[in-house]
Enzyme design. Structure first.
Site, PDB file in Angstrom:
ATOM      1  N   LYS A 126       0.928  -1.144   0.146  1.00 50.92           N
ATOM      2  CA  LYS A 126      -0.019  -0.068  -0.080  1.00 50.92           C
ATOM      3  C   LYS A 126       0.838   1.121   0.115  1.00 50.92           C
ATOM      4  CE  LYS A 126      -4.141  -2.091   1.974  1.00 50.92           C
ATOM      5  NZ  LYS A 126      -3.606  -3.478   1.721  1.00 50.92           N
ATOM      6  N   LYS A 161      -7.989   2.054   5.581  1.00 46.37           N
ATOM      7  CA  LYS A 161      -7.674   0.744   5.513  1.00 46.37           C
ATOM      8  C   LYS A 161      -6.272   0.323   6.152  1.00 46.37           C
ATOM      9  CE  LYS A 161      -5.974   1.444   0.700  1.00 46.37           C
ATOM     10  NZ  LYS A 161      -6.444   1.147  -0.826  1.00 46.37           N
ATOM     11  N   ARG A 211      -7.066  -5.274 -11.705  1.00 45.60           N
ATOM     12  CA  ARG A 211      -5.860  -5.897 -11.377  1.00 45.60           C
ATOM     13  C   ARG A 211      -4.918  -5.877 -12.739  1.00 45.60           C
ATOM     14  NH1 ARG A 211      -3.504  -9.167  -7.973  1.00 45.60           N
ATOM     15  NH2 ARG A 211      -3.954  -7.503  -6.481  1.00 45.60           N
ATOM     16  N   ARG A 226     -12.245  -6.372 -10.907  1.00 44.62           N
ATOM     17  CA  ARG A 226     -12.944  -6.999  -9.817  1.00 44.62           C
ATOM     18  C   ARG A 226     -14.132  -6.354  -9.185  1.00 44.62           C
ATOM     19  NH1 ARG A 226      -7.270  -7.804  -6.912  1.00 44.62           N
ATOM     20  NH2 ARG A 226      -7.414  -5.499  -7.634  1.00 44.62           N
ATOM     21  N   ARG A 234     -16.222  -3.284  -1.546  1.00 45.03           N
ATOM     22  CA  ARG A 234     -14.740  -3.573  -1.953  1.00 45.03           C
ATOM     23  C   ARG A 234     -15.081  -4.485  -3.221  1.00 45.03           C
ATOM     24  NH1 ARG A 234     -13.888  -6.596   3.365  1.00 45.03           N
ATOM     25  NH2 ARG A 234     -16.037  -7.477   2.857  1.00 45.03           N
ATOM     26  N   ASP A 274      -3.002  -2.374  -8.622  1.00 41.87           N
ATOM     27  CA  ASP A 274      -4.306  -2.175  -8.426  1.00 41.87           C
ATOM     28  C   ASP A 274      -4.997  -0.792  -8.944  1.00 41.87           C
ATOM     29  OD1 ASP A 274      -4.672  -4.612  -7.609  1.00 41.87           O
ATOM     30  OD2 ASP A 274      -4.767  -4.363  -5.476  1.00 41.87           O
ATOM     31  N   GLU A 282      -2.685   0.500  -5.370  1.00 45.22           N
ATOM     32  CA  GLU A 282      -1.756  -0.665  -4.530  1.00 45.22           C
ATOM     33  C   GLU A 282      -0.773  -1.145  -5.618  1.00 45.22           C
ATOM     34  OE1 GLU A 282      -3.122  -3.603  -2.151  1.00 45.22           O
ATOM     35  OE2 GLU A 282      -5.092  -2.415  -1.117  1.00 45.22           O
ATOM     36  N   ASN A 284       1.080  -4.680  -5.964  1.00 43.77           N
ATOM     37  CA  ASN A 284       1.290  -5.692  -5.091  1.00 43.77           C
ATOM     38  C   ASN A 284       2.504  -6.477  -5.619  1.00 43.77           C
ATOM     39  OD1 ASN A 284      -1.559  -6.354  -3.723  1.00 43.77           O
ATOM     40  ND2 ASN A 284      -1.878  -5.230  -5.820  1.00 43.77           N
TER      41      ASN A 284
END
Length: 317
Positions: A126, A161, A211, A226, A234, A274, A282, A284
């Site tokens: 993050k 978050k 993603r 997503r 979410r 993301d 984000e 990842n």
């Protein structure tokens, strides 16, 4: 090649969607030998090399628990493998942190680790976005409740978050009325002892949290959006989101092509960006997923692209 996958227990794999499984399957299809172990299997004795009790496996092509057979259980130094693929899922806790140190020692002994151990530590998923402010919506990292309140006053609709969360856990939305902002902040910051992230809410989440995979510095041409379901904010698949593959947008390309070479130069062979709307949320690096969903929905062979990049990285040694 001899490949070692450092991952979660093989028995826990959901092979119909597991990205590490798809990597193994493509590796075996190309004639490479596959072994696996868990972080708990790795050890380092003074005066010796970092080693692990591994399982040499053969994929059977069957479903369920019978998807692999064990051909041997030797103890081998990690540096004996052509590549070590770190595929342990988060959380990035103390044990994950220690595992990166063992992997870094293995690198000093000659092991080729993907993603590179130090880069896993240096890119908290993050916080890493803050290096690229041109692609990030207004974001605050703090443990101070007063700062959170000022950020909310400025932006009205926000997301809070934890920095160490995964799969959408611990994510809260607070709208302009500020309902429960104090309680949520206290929960996430542990009464001022834990740092959290606050971001302006991006309404394009309704179209999906995308993603975007970057392999060897180059973007996969399709993302997996997503999409939140029902009243859920979410989009994470683990939180019930629906995964829909779609071509990258111009903005997706812009972000991926700007970050890809930078991250690849740091030893990050596989990255999952993301993106919500036009904004990076984000980066990842620990165990990016979505290979199978994109491949099945678009026909673009993501595992093959990954193995191509891995083979090229090893050939360039």
């Amino acid at each position: 090649m001899n490949l070692l996958f450092l991952a979660d227990p093989l028995e826990s794999f959901k092979t119909y969607k597991d990205t590490t499984f798809s990597m193994m399957r493509e590796a075996q299809r190309r004639g490479h030998r596959v072994a696996a172990c868990e972080p708990r299997d790795v050890s380092w004795r003074s005066g010796g090399r970092v080693q692990a009790q591994v399982r040499e496996i053969v994929l059977t092509g069957q479903e369920g628990e019978a998807w692999f057979e064990v051909a041997g259980r030797p103890v081998r130094a990690l540096s004996e493998f052509d590549a070590v693929l770190m595929r342990k899922d988060p959380p990035f806790d103390s044990e994950y942190f220690y595992a990166t140190h063992l992997l870094e020692q293995a690198e000093r002994e000659g092991a080729r680790v993907f993603n590179r151990a130090a880069s896993l530590r240096d890119h908290p998923e993050k916080l890493a976005v803050m290096e690229f402010p041109q692609f990030v919506s207004p974001t605050l990292v703090t443990r101070d409740e007063a700062e959170v309140r000022r950020f909310h006053d400025e932006h009205g609709d926000i997301i809070l978050k934890p920095l160490d969360g995964m799969g959408g856990k611990g994510i809260f939305r607070v709208r302009a009325d500020g309902l429960n902002l104090g309680s949520i902040t206290e929960t996430l910051n542990g009464g001022g002892t834990t740092t959290l992230m606050v971001q302006r809410f991006v309404p394009e989440i309704s179209a999906g949290d995308k993603r975007v995979l970057v392999i060897g510095g180059k973007p996969v041409p399709f993302s997996l959006a997503r999409i939140p379901q029902g009243t859920e904010v979410r989009g994470n698949l683990a939180a019930g989101g629906k995964g829909v593959a779609q071509p990258l947008t111009a903005r997706d390309h812009e972000i991926a092509e700007a970050l890809g070479p930078v991250l690849a130069a740091r030893g990050l062979l596989l990255v999952g960006l993301d993106v919500i709307g036009d904004w990076l949320t984000e980066i990842n690096v620990t165990s990016p997923t979505c290979f199978q969903e994109i491949t099945e929905q678009t026909g673009f062979d993501v595992p093959a692209m990954f193995l191509d990049a891995l083979e090229a990285a090893l050939a360039a040694k």
